[in-house]
Enzyme design. Structure first.
Site, PDB file in Angstrom:
ATOM      1  N   CYS A 105     -40.695 -18.425  -9.244  1.00  0.00           N
ATOM      2  CA  CYS A 105     -40.889 -17.927 -10.609  1.00  0.00           C
ATOM      3  C   CYS A 105     -41.449 -16.509 -10.591  1.00  0.00           C
ATOM      4  O   CYS A 105     -40.990 -15.635 -11.340  1.00  0.00           O
ATOM      5  CB  CYS A 105     -41.819 -18.854 -11.383  1.00  0.00           C
ATOM      6  SG  CYS A 105     -42.111 -18.330 -13.093  1.00  0.00           S
ATOM      7  N   CYS A 211     -45.289 -26.534 -13.707  1.00  0.00           N
ATOM      8  CA  CYS A 211     -45.317 -26.371 -15.162  1.00  0.00           C
ATOM      9  C   CYS A 211     -44.315 -27.260 -15.866  1.00  0.00           C
ATOM     10  O   CYS A 211     -44.621 -27.828 -16.921  1.00  0.00           O
ATOM     11  CB  CYS A 211     -45.067 -24.909 -15.529  1.00  0.00           C
ATOM     12  SG  CYS A 211     -43.421 -24.288 -15.045  1.00  0.00           S
TER      13      CYS A 211
END
Length: 388
Positions: A105, A211
């Site tokens: 990410c 997440c």
């Protein structure tokens, strides 16, 4: 807070709604930066309770920007995250690997898409994040547009240091990145929040884990994307089948297996690449959990490649590494052989899994990182061969 020299530089700050990015915004503003808070929406799946945590985070991020009197922007990177990060994660799990979503990410989204957006759309001089890390270029106190190499350095708070997650970012992004929290401890950040009307964020529970999984168990989550595939748990000593499971993607090296009727817990020590079978060993201290070397492809170096590794057989790099965020650094030597690197660990290390990322360090400097492709024979296998 003491008075600080003003400037007129423009910075886009990745703002999440948490205390770290909020205090980063405050520190940048007090330095005189024109701050634009940018909330990145990377995942939008509802939790079991029927709400999307991303929407709540966005509202908190807006609240921070309003409180501090800075601009707010929201960008949607759900499609980009799916294509560049999540699809890669799923594929690696299917192949039996254990990937790190945060490193991907940061590489593709926060220091890729966000960086491009800040520079090309918002016309910002710099980007900033709430990571606990440092840079060899002090952009908080002086502007710089020179082309000299910039190094990624550890944060002051060693317990919170997040350079591990940044080990794959590009040099061009690092040159224009500010880490406002690099010289602060977590407690100092919370204290600043309390003193500056951001108290509600100081007590907010810190986000942990992956997440997109949210409050679900990982097995429940991943089953939505990978079909079950039956396999066996095999005792590495006896070769006996101890039980069945519905997919090697549910397990990683070092993970405990819930096998009934055994005198001690069993742990995963190896996942086969050509079948769904998983080898296990009894006890966390079993020799099969440990190895002294692993193999990788060629690393991503944040600045220049170490001269010892520029060419195959050119030399040996002595440094330190970690393959999990909170693990202590361990001494190692790195050699290059064609398009691979061989990493020898000075002291045996437990639970290394293919797919994990190894980050390399020299002193306070994070050199870069690489995905672990394989590990050498574990110490149980080596010991057995010696006895034979």
């Amino acid at each position: 807070m003491h008075l600080l020299k003003k400037c007129s530089r423009k910075v886009a700050l990745g703002i999440s709604g948490g205390v770290d990015s909020a205090v980063s915004a405050l520190l940048l503003k007090e330095k005189g930066f024109e701050v634009i808070g940018v909330f990145m929406k990377n995942w939008d799946q509802l939790e079991e309770q029927g709400y999307c945590k991303s929407d709540i985070d966005e509202e908190d991020a807006k609240w921070v920007c309003n409180k501090l009197g800075i601009q707010f922007r929201a960008v949607n990177y759900v499609k980009e995250y799916w294509n560049s990060v999540f699809s890669e994660i799923v594929q690696q799990y299917c192949n039996g690997f254990t990937p790190n979503p945060d490193i991907l990410c940061n590489k593709h989204i926060k220091f890729g898409k966000f960086y491009d957006y800040a520079r090309n759309v918002l016309d910002c001089d710099y980007i900033a994040t709430g990571h606990y890390a440092n840079s060899s270029r002090d952009l908080m106190n002086q502007s710089s547009d020179d082309d000299r190499t910039v190094h990624l350095l550890k944060a002051k708070d060693q317990r919170k240091d997040q350079t591990f997650f940044l080990c794959n970012i590009a040099q061009n992004a690092l040159k224009r990145t500010i880490f406002p929290l690099g010289n602060y401890t977590k407690q100092q950040v919370k204290d600043i929040a309390v003193k500056n009307s951001l108290k509600r964020l100081a007590s907010r529970k810190e986000s942990m884990g992956i997440c997109f999984v949210g409050s679900r168990s990982f097995k429940t989550f991943i089953s939505e994307y990978i079909h079950p595939s039956s396999g066996s748990f095999i005792d590495i000593e006896s070769g006996k089948v101890l039980g069945k499971h519905n997919g090697r993607h549910n397990y990683t090296i070092g993970q405990r297996c819930n096998l009934p009727g055994t005198p001690k817990p069993y742990y995963v020590v190896q996942k086969l690449t050509d079948s769904q079978d998983v080898y296990v060993a009894m006890g966390r201290d079993h020799k099969a959990m440990f190895s002294n070397y692993f193999i990788t492809g060629l690393a991503h170096w944040i600045s220049d490649a170490p001269k010892q590794l520029e060419r195959p057989g050119n030399g040996v790099l002595e440094c330190e590494f970690r393959f999990q965020h909170r693990h202590p650094l361990r001494k190692c030597t790195v050699m290059r052989a064609d398009t691979k690197m061989i990493v020898n660990v000075v002291d045996e290390v437990s639970s290394i899994a293919p797919g994990q990322c190894a980050a390399f360090y020299l002193g306070d400097r994070c050199l870069g990182g690489v995905v672990i492709s394989d590990f050498g024979p574990n110490n149980y296998i080596l010991q057995s061969r010696i006895i034979e």
